[in-house]
Scaffold this active site. Structure first.
Site, PDB file in Angstrom:
ATOM      1  N   HIS A   1       0.806  -1.225   0.000  1.00 17.63           N
ATOM      2  CA  HIS A   1       0.000   0.000   0.000  1.00 17.63           C
ATOM      3  C   HIS A   1       0.832   1.263   0.000  1.00 17.63           C
ATOM      4  CE1 HIS A   1       1.051   0.210   4.298  1.00 17.63           C
ATOM      5  NE2 HIS A   1       0.952  -1.102   4.235  1.00 17.63           N
ATOM      6  N   CYS A   2       2.156   1.157   0.164  1.00 17.08           N
ATOM      7  CA  CYS A   2       2.976   2.361   0.325  1.00 17.08           C
ATOM      8  C   CYS A   2       4.102   2.493  -0.704  1.00 17.08           C
ATOM      9  CB  CYS A   2       3.588   2.396   1.732  1.00 17.08           C
ATOM     10  SG  CYS A   2       2.389   2.707   3.047  1.00 17.08           S
ATOM     11  N   ILE A   3       4.984   1.509  -0.779  1.00 12.84           N
ATOM     12  CA  ILE A   3       6.203   1.667  -1.577  1.00 12.84           C
ATOM     13  C   ILE A   3       5.912   1.879  -3.064  1.00 12.84           C
ATOM     14  CG2 ILE A   3       8.403   0.630  -2.209  1.00 12.84           C
ATOM     15  CD1 ILE A   3       8.488  -0.751   0.435  1.00 12.84           C
TER      16      ILE A   3
ATOM     17  N   VAL B   1       3.267   3.280  -4.269  1.00 15.69           N
ATOM     18  CA  VAL B   1       2.327   4.395  -4.421  1.00 15.69           C
ATOM     19  C   VAL B   1       2.924   5.738  -3.997  1.00 15.69           C
ATOM     20  CG1 VAL B   1       0.090   5.307  -3.672  1.00 15.69           C
ATOM     21  CG2 VAL B   1       0.354   2.852  -4.138  1.00 15.69           C
ATOM     22  N   ASP B   2       3.521   5.779  -2.805  1.00 13.51           N
ATOM     23  CA  ASP B   2       3.967   7.056  -2.240  1.00 13.51           C
ATOM     24  C   ASP B   2       4.948   7.810  -3.130  1.00 13.51           C
ATOM     25  OD1 ASP B   2       2.360   6.175  -0.244  1.00 13.51           O
ATOM     26  OD2 ASP B   2       3.848   6.274   1.350  1.00 13.51           O
TER      27      ASP B   2
END
Length: 459
Positions: A294-296, A298-299
């Site tokens: 959910h992070c790497i 996307v962010d």
């Protein structure tokens, strides 16, 4: 707990003068509720961030209403069942006296603190999809009243709290920093990590003004072991993006070096083991079939999108994203080359098995998993594509439902190539190593478990 005490002393010492100012009765009324823990807290979004956060808040004495538009989640929680691996059914039952799940938003106006924990993924064109956070903010605005603290936790670009959320909330006719208060505090959940849970991960907090900062600091100091204040929401938003962009860039570096070292017959895994013996100046990152979660993935895109909008492109970050997104194709190409070099039956294309489809070991989460891209690439080059993952019994890819197949020495024999994408601890690789199939290991799992494999390809 010492850290919590220190932060309370620090915050009290730094902002005592605010308490003495009677310029906003809304601030003083809410501050009093937070200190005696009589404030009602609303959490919008009961996923992997919102549910653990609701649990942590309820355990400290606040009453929490958890909002989610997914009726199935609400019914599960009301019947005492958890759908988030980090939260057990027993833990749901334990907090129910102070936690009320709801799929209606009429009671938002009753909440003194409202926290936004909705997803901010990427759209199909790989631009930030802020629709959920905008929708949640509009719902809050429709029920906004004086003396409320609104906290955004969803990942977003630097400046979004002030430029995107604040105008929506102020459309209610109330003024931020006077009638209601607005803060940003990035989530830092790590699914599958049993050491760091919600309350013992240092909590970064910020506010659009001094009153908002004081209130959000007071609130989270009651819930978290450690609270870290920063000067502005823009700093807090940027810190979240930096954390995961740092990881994405370093993973891309290792992925690129792996391809180079493979070409000159050097094992990247041995190189990393040697380099990490240095006690300073080096942090190990590891290659893989791509990035997921959910992070790497996307962010960094939120960061590069914003950077392009302000005409300051981040070329290294953009290149890192390109390298990481290319990895599934590289893995499939290596797998197909290995099958071709070995020779296969001429009347059919190869049969492929993907081992592990979750984005990281020991969790059932498949969001942005590189295994999904690998499966789609294999479909155009193989007669049969299947997967095995004990934590993901069913998978929907490109509108087609797949189910996990069994894995043993007999079932593995039906495949020409097995690609290890995610190595869960409880997957038995011993029998797989003994099969006649080509094993493409993207995680160094075979070597790490000291196994010998008949036909091993490290990708």
């Amino acid at each position: 707990m010492e850290t919590r005490g220190f932060m309370r002393y620090f915050l009290s010492d730094a902002t005592t003068h605010i308490d003495q100012v009677a310029g906003t009765s809304a601030y003083l009324a809410l501050l009093d509720k937070l200190r005696c823990r009589s404030a009602l807290v609303g959490v919008i979004g009961l996923g992997y961030v919102g549910l653990p956060l609701s649990k942590a808040i309820a355990e400290t004495g606040f009453y929490v209403i958890g909002f989610d538009k997914d009726r199935a989640k609400i019914l599960a929680l009301k019947s005492g069942h958890s759908y988030v691996p980090a939260i057990s059914d027993r833990e749901v039952a334990d907090i129910r006296p102070r936690f009320e799940p709801s799929d209606t938003v009429e009671s938002l106006s009753s909440c003194d603190v409202v926290i936004i924990c909705v997803p901010t993924p990427l759209a199909k064109d790989r631009t930030p999809d802020q629709s959920s956070v905008v929708e949640a903010t509009k719902l809050i605005s429709a029920h906004l009243r004086e003396a409320q603290l609104i906290i955004a936790e969803s990942t977003n670009y630097p400046g979004s709290t002030r430029a995107l959320l604040k105008p929506i909330l102020e459309a209610s006719g109330l003024a931020a920093g006077h009638d209601f208060f607005l803060a940003y505090s990035p989530e830092r959940e790590d699914p599958g990590n049993s050491t760091y849970r919600t309350n013992n991960i240092p909590k970064i907090v910020s506010g659009i003004d001094e009153y908002s900062l004081r209130l959000v600091s007071e609130f989270y100091s009651s819930v978290m072991n450690s609270v870290v204040t920063v000067s502005s929401p823009e700093t807090a938003e940027a810190s979240k993006l930096l954390e995961n962009t740092f990881r994405a860039v370093n993973i891309s570096l290792i992925n690129e070096l792996k391809q180079f070292f493979d070409g000159i017959n050097i094992d990247i895994w041995e190189v990393i083991e040697a380099a990490k013996t240095k006690p300073f100046g080096f942090m190990p990152f590891y290659p893989g079939p791509g990035i997921g979660g959910h992070c790497i993935p996307v962010d960094p895109v939120y960061l590069t999108w914003h950077a392009r909008n302000v005409h300051r492109p981040l070329y290294i970050v953009e290149a890192a994203d390109m390298i990481n997104r290319a990895m599934p194709q590289i893995v499939v190409d290596k797998a197909m080359a290995a099958v071709s070099s070995r020779g296969t039956e001429t009347d059919r294309r190869p049969r492929a098995l993907v081992l592990g489809v979750a984005y990281k070991p020991n969790i059932p989460d498949v969001r942005e998993s590189s295994a999904l891209a690998i499966i789609e690439l294999l479909k155009s080059r193989c007669d049969v594509v299947a997967y095995h993952d004990p934590l993901v019994p069913e998978l929907v890819t490109d509108g087609y439902t797949m189910r996990s197949v069994s894995l043993d020495i007999h079932s593995a024999a039906h495949f020409d190539v097995v690609i290890i994408c995610t190595d869960h601890d409880d997957v038995n690789l011993q029998e797989l190593a003994q099969t006649d199939a080509i094993v493409v290991d993207t995680r160094n799992a075979i070597s790490r478990r000291n196994l010998r494999c008949k036909h091993l390809v490290k990708a």
